[in-house]
Each structure stands twice: as structure tokens, then as C-alpha cells.
Design an enzyme around this catalytic site. Structure first.
Site: not given
Length: 324
Positions: A102, A105, A159
């Protein structure tokens, strides 16, 4: 007559009570025996059952954990950079290219913000946003409608994968155009070891190196909105008629010893535990990258080890560099 009748009636009642008590004791003893047998059976089954170990991370397969460092970090990759002078203060396998989970992101958020898209526009989660890579769940049910700004907040702070995917899907030209924009932005930053295939980080094909991620953190930490959203500790979001509490995935934000300007955590099995941050420490702004950490809280522990180590170093401390 009445007295005699009562006396004769009492005798069998007392006998019945004694018999009933005996039956209860026997029943309890039987239950205990059954529980004991079940307990023994379960213990034997546990011993006999094969231990299923988690698949190794890419870093473990590459032997990166065999590289020793002065802090005995659990992360196979670590990188600390002075943001102002660009001096590398700590370096462990900085060029290793690994899945970044993640941490992806951060690029997702950067592309969205730099596109100048309205943060007030409402986006709806659809079946297309479900995770078909790892089949994970989400607190954002199909049909959930939030603003782009709220989606961005949840993607960075908590997340949320469906939020990140929805952001990419609602980009002009759709998901394909969005992923192309992610890779183009990485190239413009000189992130030559980096490649993205989707906006959430669920795919192990989203890969980068610590040196590349430091470049990404450097840029994103200069965007006030991304700083604010990524370091937000919690938020209440209206999901239909309910107000739902979302919290940050980074416990260090609650630690008064840390002054964090931007952060992002990540985890998938192939990547291990990951963490990137921009933090102020001892009068310096630092960029920290930890990848492929083994253990539930190991990335946080590694960050703490690094903070304490940096605090002990004089201003002209020599660079620590280790690699395979």
C-alpha cells in the site's frame, strides 16, 4: 391421621432428593470426562497437524534478510535520507526492487491531486472496486458514495483499498489511463526501479526500491493536503445512515516523540511489512523507508531503533551502508 400421612410422604421425597443429587454428580463427572477426552484429542490433533508456514516474501527469497546491519533491523531494506542536504544517513539494500504493497497509494494520491480533480465530486464504490487479487474485504460496501476528498483520506489514513481503486477508476480515461499516469509520474521523478499495475498495492507487481520511494516521499511530503490526510489519526465518515470511525494504520502518529509530516504503511504477504515517512528529528527533516519487515510490529520497532540511533549520532556521523 394427617400427621402419619405427612410422615410417610416425607420419606420417599428425601430418598428421591438423594438419588437426584447422585445423578447430578455422575452427570457432572461424565461431562468432565468428556471434556478431558476432547481436550486430549485436540492436543493430539494439534501435535499431529502439519504446521502451515506463510509463503516467503520476495526479500526472503532473494536472501536480503541475511544482510546484517548495526541496528539488527527486522526490515531487509532500510534507507534514511536528509531531505534538505540529500545526504544518505543509513542504507541497507537500497536498490533492491521489491513489492511495495500500500505504499503504492502515495503515488495514487499524488496523481489524483496533481490532476486537479474536484475533491467534492461524489464517487460511488461498485463491483469493479472489489479486490479480486487477494479477496480482501472492505468497510466500504458496494454502493457507498463518498466525495473524492473522503476517498483520498481513507486511502491514505486507513489504507482503504476500495477507496484507492475508486479514485483510479474515476480518473479521466479510466483505470488504464490512471495507471499510465502513475508510471509516467514515477518516470518524471527518476524512479527508474518503479512500476505500477494498479492503484491499491494489492498486486505484488507494484514494485520499487527504497531509493526510488525516497524520491516519492520527498515530493508528496511537500503537498499540504497529502501531509494532512496521511498523518490524520482518525476520522468519522458517514456511510449511509451510520457514522463509522476509521483510524490510521500507523501507531507512531500517537507517539509524542515523533514529529511526522507524511507517512504510509503497507502489507501484503509478498512484500512483508512496509513503512515510509517524512519526519523532523533533531533539527533535521528526514525521509525514512523500511521494506520487507518480518513480524507484526517490526516495522514500528525498526523505526524506533532508527530514531534512537540517529539521536546518538553527531552531526557529521558517517553513513552506514550495507547491501547484498
Amino acid at each position: 391421621m394427617a400427621f402419619v400421612g405427612t410422615a410417610h410422604a416425607a420419606a420417599p421425597t428425601k430418598s428421591k432428593a438423594k438419588s437426584s443429587a447422585t445423578q447430578v454428580r455422575k452427570a457432572k463427572a461424565g461431562v468432565k470426562q468428556v471434556r478431558k477426552v476432547k481436550s486430549v484429542a485436540l492436543r493430539r490433533a494439534a501435535v499431529a497437524a502439519p504446521v502451515v508456514r506463510a509463503a516467503p516474501t520476495f526479500g526472503q527469497v532473494a536472501g536480503l534478510h541475511a544482510v546484517e546491519d548495526p541496528l539488527s533491523l527486522k526490515s531487509s531494506v532500510a534507507y534514511v535520507l536528509d531531505q534538505d542536504t540529500h545526504e544518505v544517513l543509513f542504507s541497507k539494500n537500497p536498490q533492491a526492487v521489491l513489492p511495495i504493497a500500500s505504499i503504492t497509494k502515495l503515488m495514487t494520491a499524488l496523481v489524483v491531486v496533481e490532476a486537479g480533480l474536484s475533491l467534492d465530486e461524489k464517487l460511488t464504490v461498485t463491483e469493479e472496486d472489489k479486490d479480486t487479487e487477494k479477496n480482501t474485504g472492505s468497510r466500504l460496501a458496494i454502493g457507498t458514495t463518498l466525495t473524492r476528498g473522503e476517498m483520498l483520506h481513507l486511502a491514505l489514513m486507513s489504507s482503504e483499498n476500495r477507496a484507492a481503486h475508486a479514485l483510479g477508476r474515476h480518473y479521466p480515461g479510466g483505470l488504464t489511463a490512471f495507471v499510465a499516469a502513475m508510471n509516467a509520474r514515477a518516470a518524471s521523478l527518476g524512479m527508474t526501479d518503479t512500476h505500477y499495475v494498479e492503484p491499491t498495492g494489492l498486486s505484488s507487481r507494484n514494485q520499487s526500491s527504497a531509493a526510488d520511494l525516497a524520491k516519492l516521499v520527498n515530493v508528496t511530503s511537500q503537498v499540504p493536503l497529502l501531509r494532512d490526510l496521511s498523518t490524520s489519526r482518525e476520522a468519522r465518515v458517514a456511510l449511509g445512515k451510520r457514522l463509522v470511525q476509521f483510524r490510521s494504520t500507523n501507531g507512531l502518529l500517537a507517539n509524542p516523540l515523533w514529529d511526522i509530516g507524511l507517512q504510509k504503511t503497507g502489507f501484503i504477504n509478498e512484500a512483508g511489512k512496509c513503512l515510509v515517512m517524512q519526519a523532523s528529528m533533531a533539527g533535521r527533516k528526514l525521509i525514512m523507508v523500511f521494506l520487507d519487515s518480518s513480524g507484526k510490529a517490526s516495522r514500528i520497532a525498526d523505526a524506533e531503533r532508527m530514531r534512537k540511533w540517529l539521536a546518538r549520532q553527531p552531526g557529521d556521523a558517517a553513513t552506514v551502508s550495507t547491501k547484498l
